[in-house]
Design an enzyme around this catalytic site. Structure first.
Site, mmCIF file in Angstrom:
data_model
loop_
_atom_site.group_PDB
_atom_site.id
_atom_site.type_symbol
_atom_site.label_atom_id
_atom_site.label_comp_id
_atom_site.label_asym_id
_atom_site.label_seq_id
_atom_site.Cartn_x
_atom_site.Cartn_y
_atom_site.Cartn_z
ATOM 1 N N GLY A 10 0.815 -1.223 0.000
ATOM 2 C CA GLY A 10 0.000 0.000 0.000
ATOM 3 C C GLY A 10 0.839 1.260 0.000
ATOM 4 N N ASN A 88 1.938 -2.257 5.475
ATOM 5 C CA ASN A 88 1.303 -0.949 5.671
ATOM 6 C C ASN A 88 -0.125 -0.895 5.138
ATOM 7 O OD1 ASN A 88 1.241 2.194 5.800
ATOM 8 N ND2 ASN A 88 0.828 1.685 3.663
ATOM 9 N N SER A 158 -2.012 0.710 14.595
ATOM 10 C CA SER A 158 -2.743 1.961 14.836
ATOM 11 C C SER A 158 -2.953 2.113 16.337
ATOM 12 C CB SER A 158 -4.114 1.904 14.148
ATOM 13 O OG SER A 158 -4.943 2.966 14.575
ATOM 14 N N TYR A 171 -12.381 -2.439 12.541
ATOM 15 C CA TYR A 171 -11.040 -1.856 12.365
ATOM 16 C C TYR A 171 -10.198 -2.086 13.628
ATOM 17 C CZ TYR A 171 -7.518 1.714 11.112
ATOM 18 O OH TYR A 171 -6.349 2.386 10.817
ATOM 19 N N ALA A 174 -9.149 -5.773 14.065
ATOM 20 C CA ALA A 174 -8.082 -6.135 13.122
ATOM 21 C C ALA A 174 -6.741 -5.567 13.584
ATOM 22 C CB ALA A 174 -8.416 -5.623 11.719
ATOM 23 N N LYS A 175 -6.725 -4.327 14.045
ATOM 24 C CA LYS A 175 -5.464 -3.705 14.460
ATOM 25 C C LYS A 175 -4.929 -4.353 15.740
ATOM 26 C CE LYS A 175 -4.897 -0.783 11.081
ATOM 27 N NZ LYS A 175 -3.752 -0.922 10.161
HETATM 28 P P1 NAP Z 1 -4.557 5.539 2.564
HETATM 29 O O1 NAP Z 1 -4.083 6.927 2.369
HETATM 30 O O2 NAP Z 1 -6.006 5.229 2.379
HETATM 31 O O3 NAP Z 1 -3.675 4.571 1.627
HETATM 32 C C1 NAP Z 1 -3.897 3.196 1.689
HETATM 33 C C2 NAP Z 1 -2.934 2.464 0.783
HETATM 34 O O4 NAP Z 1 -3.179 1.050 0.956
HETATM 35 C C3 NAP Z 1 -3.131 2.763 -0.683
HETATM 36 O O5 NAP Z 1 -1.873 2.784 -1.323
HETATM 37 C C4 NAP Z 1 -3.973 1.596 -1.175
HETATM 38 O O6 NAP Z 1 -3.783 1.263 -2.539
HETATM 39 C C5 NAP Z 1 -3.438 0.473 -0.306
HETATM 40 N N1 NAP Z 1 -4.381 -0.641 -0.178
HETATM 41 C C6 NAP Z 1 -5.651 -0.624 0.285
HETATM 42 N N2 NAP Z 1 -6.190 -1.844 0.236
HETATM 43 C C7 NAP Z 1 -5.253 -2.656 -0.289
HETATM 44 C C8 NAP Z 1 -5.198 -4.027 -0.608
HETATM 45 N N3 NAP Z 1 -6.245 -4.837 -0.407
HETATM 46 N N4 NAP Z 1 -4.063 -4.531 -1.132
HETATM 47 C C9 NAP Z 1 -2.988 -3.737 -1.346
HETATM 48 N N5 NAP Z 1 -2.958 -2.421 -1.058
HETATM 49 C C10 NAP Z 1 -4.093 -1.900 -0.546
HETATM 50 O O7 NAP Z 1 -4.229 5.028 4.043
HETATM 51 P P2 NAP Z 1 -3.141 5.538 5.102
HETATM 52 O O8 NAP Z 1 -3.780 6.543 5.981
HETATM 53 O O9 NAP Z 1 -1.874 5.851 4.440
HETATM 54 O O10 NAP Z 1 -2.983 4.209 5.973
HETATM 55 C C11 NAP Z 1 -1.900 3.303 5.808
HETATM 56 C C12 NAP Z 1 -1.902 2.338 6.985
HETATM 57 O O11 NAP Z 1 -1.744 3.090 8.201
HETATM 58 C C13 NAP Z 1 -3.204 1.552 7.134
HETATM 59 O O12 NAP Z 1 -2.904 0.250 7.590
HETATM 60 C C14 NAP Z 1 -3.946 2.322 8.212
HETATM 61 O O13 NAP Z 1 -4.859 1.504 8.906
HETATM 62 C C15 NAP Z 1 -2.792 2.759 9.088
HETATM 63 N N6 NAP Z 1 -3.065 3.926 9.936
HETATM 64 C C16 NAP Z 1 -3.473 5.117 9.397
HETATM 65 C C17 NAP Z 1 -3.705 6.184 10.243
HETATM 66 C C18 NAP Z 1 -4.136 7.535 9.739
HETATM 67 O O14 NAP Z 1 -4.489 8.390 10.562
HETATM 68 N N7 NAP Z 1 -4.109 7.814 8.451
HETATM 69 C C19 NAP Z 1 -3.545 6.037 11.622
HETATM 70 C C20 NAP Z 1 -3.137 4.825 12.132
HETATM 71 C C21 NAP Z 1 -2.892 3.760 11.272
HETATM 72 P P3 NAP Z 1 -4.485 2.128 -3.732
HETATM 73 O O15 NAP Z 1 -3.724 3.426 -3.778
HETATM 74 O O16 NAP Z 1 -4.275 1.298 -4.951
HETATM 75 O O17 NAP Z 1 -5.912 2.296 -3.336
#
Ligand code: NAP
Length: 267
Positions: A10, A88, A158, A171, A174-175
């Site tokens: 991701g 990720n 997370s 969510y 899973a985390k």
């Molecule tokens: P994001 O901006 O929505 O980006 C998600 C990325 O994951 C994208 O590149 C997407 O690919 C990819 N993805 C989604 N489903 C997938 C799948 N089935 N197979 C392969 N790739 C997949 O999310 P983010 O905020 O960067 O989050 C990244 C990680 O950090 C996640 O695990 C999230 O739970 C965790 N996190 C985020 C936050 C936050 O505040 N943002 C906080 C804590 C934890 P596409 O571009 O092709 O759609």
């Protein structure tokens, strides 16, 4: 020294993108995995190549067993070995639904992408890392084999791993599962010198949090996090780089909070 290889799931957007670009700046070969957004992944590849490192975009849905196998096989075909796996990729629930009415479909989707995917991808990559470690030990003797390069596995969980949000139980569950996954693989892989880590981001500015930006703006301004600002993908990337560069050699199964102090209790 030969460049080492990182597979970052991701990493076309958001936190993964920040991690992939930071690894590229450190001289790593990077596999930029994505699910649907090929253009975004191609842009990350261009940026990494411009920084002087190698990168390849690879489409794979980490919730699919066939895709996970293909992702690992293609990575090995391109770069021979995997020195760092960053789990990720993750999704938020399509709608935030109360615990008493949330449906099984959302639960299955969240568990498949956010927990089962990283669990079995880690299993696949761990086998390859173990084989590579054994091969090096065979060639160089035990001590040298260990120090030549210490592979690592990093999982982005997370604050939801321990914070109860009853409007997105799937969510959170899973985390929380990723936290145990980290401990399990840390114990299993310790003898091989493979470090396993969990990074727990707090509120990070990405597409995932775009829809709740105003809500979080107000909470952060009100003191939800002792450090009163949004986290950025680069904040998470810095923690990954510390691991990738071998700065935590006597730690494994460790949790690194990248959350502006959210986890601290205050009185
Ligand atoms: P994001 O901006 O929505 O980006 C998600 C990325 O994951 C994208 O590149 C997407 O690919 C990819 N993805 C989604 N489903 C997938 C799948 N089935 N197979 C392969 N790739 C997949 O999310 P983010 O905020 O960067 O989050 C990244 C990680 O950090 C996640 O695990 C999230 O739970 C965790 N996190 C985020 C936050 C936050 O505040 N943002 C906080 C804590 C934890 P596409 O571009 O092709 O759609």
């Amino acid at each position: 020294m030969q460049a080492r290889t990182a597979l970052v799931t991701g990493s076309g957007r958001g936190i993964g993108r920040g991690i992939a670009e930071a690894l590229g700046r450190e001289g790593w070969n990077v596999v930029v995995n994505y699910a649907r957004d090929a253009a975004a992944a191609a842009e990350v590849v261009r940026i990494i190549e411009a920084s002087g490192s190698k990168a390849i975009a690879m489409q794979a849905d980490i919730s699919s067993g066939d895709d996970r196998r293909r992702l690992v096989d293609q990575t090995l075909a391109a770069f021979s070995q995997i020195d760092l796996l960053v789990n990720n990729a993750g999704i938020a629930p399509a709608v935030r639904a109360d615990l008493l009415s949330a449906d099984e479909e959302s639960f299955d989707r969240l568990i498949n992408v956010n927990l089962k995917g990283p669990y079995f991808l880690t299993q696949l990559v761990a086998r390859e890392m173990l084989a590579a470690v054994e091969g090096r030990r065979g060639q160089a003797g035990d001590g040298e084999g260990r120090s030549a390069s210490r592979p690592a596995i990093v999982t982005i969980s997370s604050i939801s791993a321990y914070t109860a949000s009853p409007n997105r139980g799937d969510y959170c569950v899973a985390k929380a599962g990723l936290s145990m996954m980290t401990k399990l693989f840390a114990v299993r892989l310790a003898d091989a010198g493979i470090g396993v880590y969990e990074i727990r981001p707090g509120i990070i500015q990405t597409d995932m949090t775009g829809g709740v930006k105003e809500k979080y703006d107000a909470l952060i301004a009100g003191g939800l996090t002792p450090l009163r600002r949004w986290g950025m993908p680069e904040d998470v990337a810095r923690a990954v780089i510390a691991i990738a560069c071998g700065l935590l050699p006597f730690s494994t199964g460790e949790v690194i909070n990248v959350d502006g102090g959210f986890h601290l209790r205050q009185l």
